[in-house]
Design an enzyme around this catalytic site. Structure first.
Site: not given
Lengths: 467, 398
Positions: B90, B346
């Site tokens: 991430c 996200h």
């Protein structure tokens, strides 16, 4: 004289209640409550647990392992080999898969006994395990039961029950049968198969044994007879003519159901766990003829009480939480299908870790690490490990109830567990409710079917509360 | 470390797409939109770009999108320039910016492009990169681990150690949804109440639906140049400088939850990455010296832990920090004024680049209702894997 050195049994904690079945189908004995393999159990996992219960955690010294079942997960591929790895049996042990008849359990016992007598094995294990097939709403669903028994056979001082005599005979007979791929057992005419099959054949088996040994009916303290149901068993008992006290007060078949090939050995493990030294026990299996054994408990028999058996498992029983979810998990009704990645080469090369639960203990700093790395994460030593078996027990350090992955319970509890003796394991919990789990809860490892990725069975370990 | 990045690299242009379920847009659409917005912001064209980095975590469709440099070249006609793809869980988008910055600082290039882009809603939710955890990963070790599960498992332990609870996490969700309501490019633009958060369906207990960021498409682009060229060549009076950047892999991917020394109360990767960045930027008291921050709030618990791991407050004080309003617009250190991952969503490869873009806009005073007045110094943070890798940037106005 050869005999039984140790025993263990495993009966799944989950109970299918007659009331739950009746609510949906309108039929079924409302008082029935039968052990039902969980969605992550099968005859391999239950057999493994029984074997560990008999042989202990951390390596079982065996020369041979015989797995008996009519419900082996694989039609082709060894189940005994899975069990040998998970129970940490030496690779030098001979393994064999025996099936095809409900006599498989007693047949395996006879084969193991012959191997020990012949000297080809010093110690041989017999594991009989069944996850019996039945259709939802049919009488067999409540009449059959799942479970496993394990016996370790050997010679010498450790023998807890000598096997004094064996008698077998064979007569082709169509009573119950199942073709490959069928999901339920078929049966012939009830009256015919009871009178001419179960009763007549079993009486002949037992009388053959008595004639061979010269023993009288009064010599035998306990008589354990396989029958598919309590009624048939009572008919056999009457015809056999042993004193009433020789028969179990509450036979397994009426308490749990028909465990098939595992049934005679389950009954035997239970009887041995309460037997007195010197007591004679007769056990008989059935299926196109029969096998009968006459055993005599030795002074060592009391040691078997400590083993986990039928009683230990029964103390942990809980009702199936949701019948519909159970049907879906058995693929009896369609559910969400997952396409889980797996790889035979990964499973093979990591099997000492994933199946035998071998961690690495760094020779330099003592760090216990699982999964093992080439370099010690604590001190950087390279390839300087001793292989150590992870402990069976531990305590929950932290956990999460995860509702994302499809699961019959609606969620999967993932826990990070500090293992007794070192190492930390992270994995799934099973056989528990949310209320049973908190930080600090003692747990133990249990061998389970994790998923069927790539179309084969992927077995691994889960945790369950230790109490 | 022999040298600091401080003062060597300038950010002269940023661009972001709207974040959301962009069913009508392709991967290349997102790349083009975000990059041309950045070109316009910088006052340059593709001809000025000498090298580029694409951040994409997991390309869809067996490399149909985003597998390597050519995917970016194809969208932007950047042939035959040196372009590569980076992937670091991430932190991927931030990693694209970090690699671009390192290349400029090396002196090899004067002007480069970093793009982070991810299409996550081209597939149904069960097929998304996040949900596929269950089907992919190791066949046995840790099977059952999911993205929200690997953060929720810290919440359980954190609650036990510090007596915090779900209501503390809800404060983060309410705050970030409020910030998101002010951001026209956020995926979620509605305020929510604490009751909604508390009563939401469980996802990974103790986390509920409103504790989790959504599955989102989006892209962001950042144009970087040699700091001494920002004004001289690119005619920028106002621009942003990189003061420090750190990256840390403090755990493995598979073995994080197996690590006996991991206390499940915070992420060492964040602590270490911020230590590196603070050292380069000369920051000793982040709460005092940083004016605005974008941190990785993939789940509400993560933002609480970030406050502590980044040194804004001490261990165990995260819940009080958010409850006090310190991290809300108008507070001592507004955090996630964009709405964060919680409201923006996200898109994994895009997030880190989006953070740099949003902070650049804050430092340049372009955030309208979300503007932190007088913001001079900003912190950007991303956290990936099951918390095993973290990237931290410290930025300032020139």
């Amino acid at each position: 004289m050869a005999g039984i050195i140790s025993v263990g049994a495993y009966v799944p904690f989950q109970r299918l209640e007659g009331a739950a079945v009746r609510e949906v189908w309108g039929t079924g004995n409302p008082k029935a409550s039968r052990p039902l393999a969980g969605f992550d159990e099968d005859s391999i996992t239950m057999g493994t647990e029984a074997l560990i219960n008999a042989g202990g955690w951390g390596g079982i010294d065996l020369d041979a392992l015989y797995f008996a079942s009519t419900s082996a997960p694989y039609a082709e591929k060894s189940s005994a080999a899975v069990m040998a790895a998970a129970a940490d049996v030496p690779e030098s042990a001979f393994t064999a898969d025996i099936g095809g008849s409900l006599r498989a359990g007693t047949a395996a016992l006879r084969i193991a006994l012959d191997a020990v007598k012949a000297g080809s094995a010093k110690r041989a294990a017999v594991v009989a395990s069944e996850m019996r097939p039945a259709r939802a709403g049919e009488p067999d669903e409540l009449a059959l039961c799942d479970g496993a028994a394990a016996l370790i056979i050997g010679e010498g001082e450790d023998v807890a029950a000598k096997i004094e005599a064996v008698y077998s005979w064979t007569e082709d007979f169509i009573d119950r049968w199942r073709l490959p791929g069928e999901d339920q057992v078929s049966a012939g005419d009830t009256k015919f198969i009871q009178d001419f099959g179960y009763v007549r054949q079993t009486v002949a088996t037992v009388e053959g044994l008595l004639a061979q040994t010269g023993a009288t009916r009064e010599d035998v303290g306990r008589v354990l007879i396989y029958a598919p149901d309590a009624r048939t068993q009572a008919a056999i008992h009457r015809k056999l003519g042993f004193p009433a006290e020789a028969y179990p007060q509450a036979p397994l078949v009426s308490r749990l159901g028909d465990a098939g090939a595992a049934a005679p050995l389950l009954a035997l493990t239970e009887a041995l766990q309460s037997a007195e030294p010197g007591e004679h026990i007769l056990v008989a299996g059935h299926g196109s003829g029969g096998d009968a054994f006459l055993l005599r408990a030795t002074d060592r028999v009391a040691a078997l009480k400590e083993r986990r058996g039928v009683a230990w498992c029964a103390g942990r029983a809980r009702a199936l939480p949701n019948y519909g979810n159970f049907l879906r998990s058995r693929e009896l009704v369609a559910g969400e299908s997952l396409n889980i990645f797996s790889s035979p080469s990964i499973l093979w090369k990591e099997s000492r870790q994933t199946m035998r639960l071998m961690a690495g203990k760094c020779r330099g700093c003592g760090e216990v690490q699982f999964p093992r790395q080439r370099l010690c994460t604590n001190c950087n030593a390279r390839d300087d490990w001793d292989e150590i078996k992870l402990g069976q027990r531990g305590t929950i350090y932290t956990f999460v109830h995860d509702h994302l992955p499809p699961s019959p319970d609606g969620y999967i509890t993932m826990a990070t567990v500090d293992i007794e003796g070192g190492g930390r394991l992270y994995g799934q919990m099973t056989d528990c409710s949310k209320e049973a789990i908190s930080i600090g809860t003692p747990v133990e490892l249990t061998f389970r079917l994790l998923h069927k990725g790539e179309g084969y069975y992927n077995y691994y370990w889960k945790f369950r509360p230790a109490k | 470390m022999s040298q600091s990045i401080a003062g060597k690299v300038a950010i002269i242009g940023v661009g972001t797409t709207r974040f959301g379920e962009l069913f009508e847009q392709t991967y290349n659409d997102l790349v083009v939109e975000s990059t041309f917005e950045a070109y316009d912001d910088a006052g340059i064209t593709g001809d000025d770009i000498e090298a580029a980095w694409l951040g994409c975590y997991l390309p869809l469709g067996w490399g149909y999108d985003g597998t390597g440099g050519p995917a970016l070249a194809e969208a932007l006609n950047l042939y035959p320039k040196p372009i590569s793809r980076v992937s670091n869980y991430c932190t991927t988008g931030m990693e694209a910016v970090r690699n671009a910055a390192l290349a400029v600082a090396s002196g090899l290039y004067d002007c480069v492009l970093a793009v982070g882009a991810e299409k996550m809603r081209e597939v149904p939710p069960r097929g998304s990169l996040v949900a596929q955890h269950v089907e992919k990963l190791h066949p046995l070790f840790g099977k059952g681990r999911t993205a929200p599960g690997s953060f929720a498992i810290l919440a359980t332990r954190y609650f036990e150690e510090f007596g915090a609870g779900k209501e503390d996490l809800a404060e983060v969700a309410v705050k970030n949804h409020y910030h998101g309501s002010l951001n026209p490019k956020a995926h979620f633009r509605k305020e929510i109440t604490k009751e909604q958060v508390m009563n939401a369906p469980p996802v990974t207990e103790p986390l509920g639906l409103y504790d989790c960021c959504p599955t989102t498409d989006g892209a962001a682009a950042v144009i970087l140049c040699r700091a001494d060229l920002a004004e001289k060549r690119f005619r920028k009076k106002d621009y942003v400088l990189i003061d420090g950047m750190g990256l840390s892999c403090a755990n493995g991917y598979i073995n994080t939850q197996f690590n006996p020394r991991f206390d499940f109360l915070g992420f060492e990767a964040t602590t270490e990455a911020s230590r590196q960045a603070y050292e380069q930027a000369g920051i000793t008291n982040p709460l005092e010296e940083i004016d605005v921050a974008e941190v990785h709030d993939c789940f509400t618990i993560t933002e609480i832990l970030n406050y502590e791991d980044l040194g804004f407050v001490k261990k165990g004080e995260g819940p009080d920090f958010v409850k006090s309003g310190a991290s809300k617009l108008g507070g001592a250190l507004p955090v996630n004024t964009s709405g964060g991952l919680k409201s923006c969503g996200h898109p994994i490869g895009a997030t880190g680049a989006r953070v740099i873009a949003n902070l650049t806009e804050q430092l340049l005073g372009r955030c309208g209702k979300r503007q932190v007045l007088g913001a001079k110094r900003a912190l950007g943070h991303t956290l990936g894997g099951p918390g095993s890798v973290s990237s931290v940037f410290v930025l300032s106005k020139n």
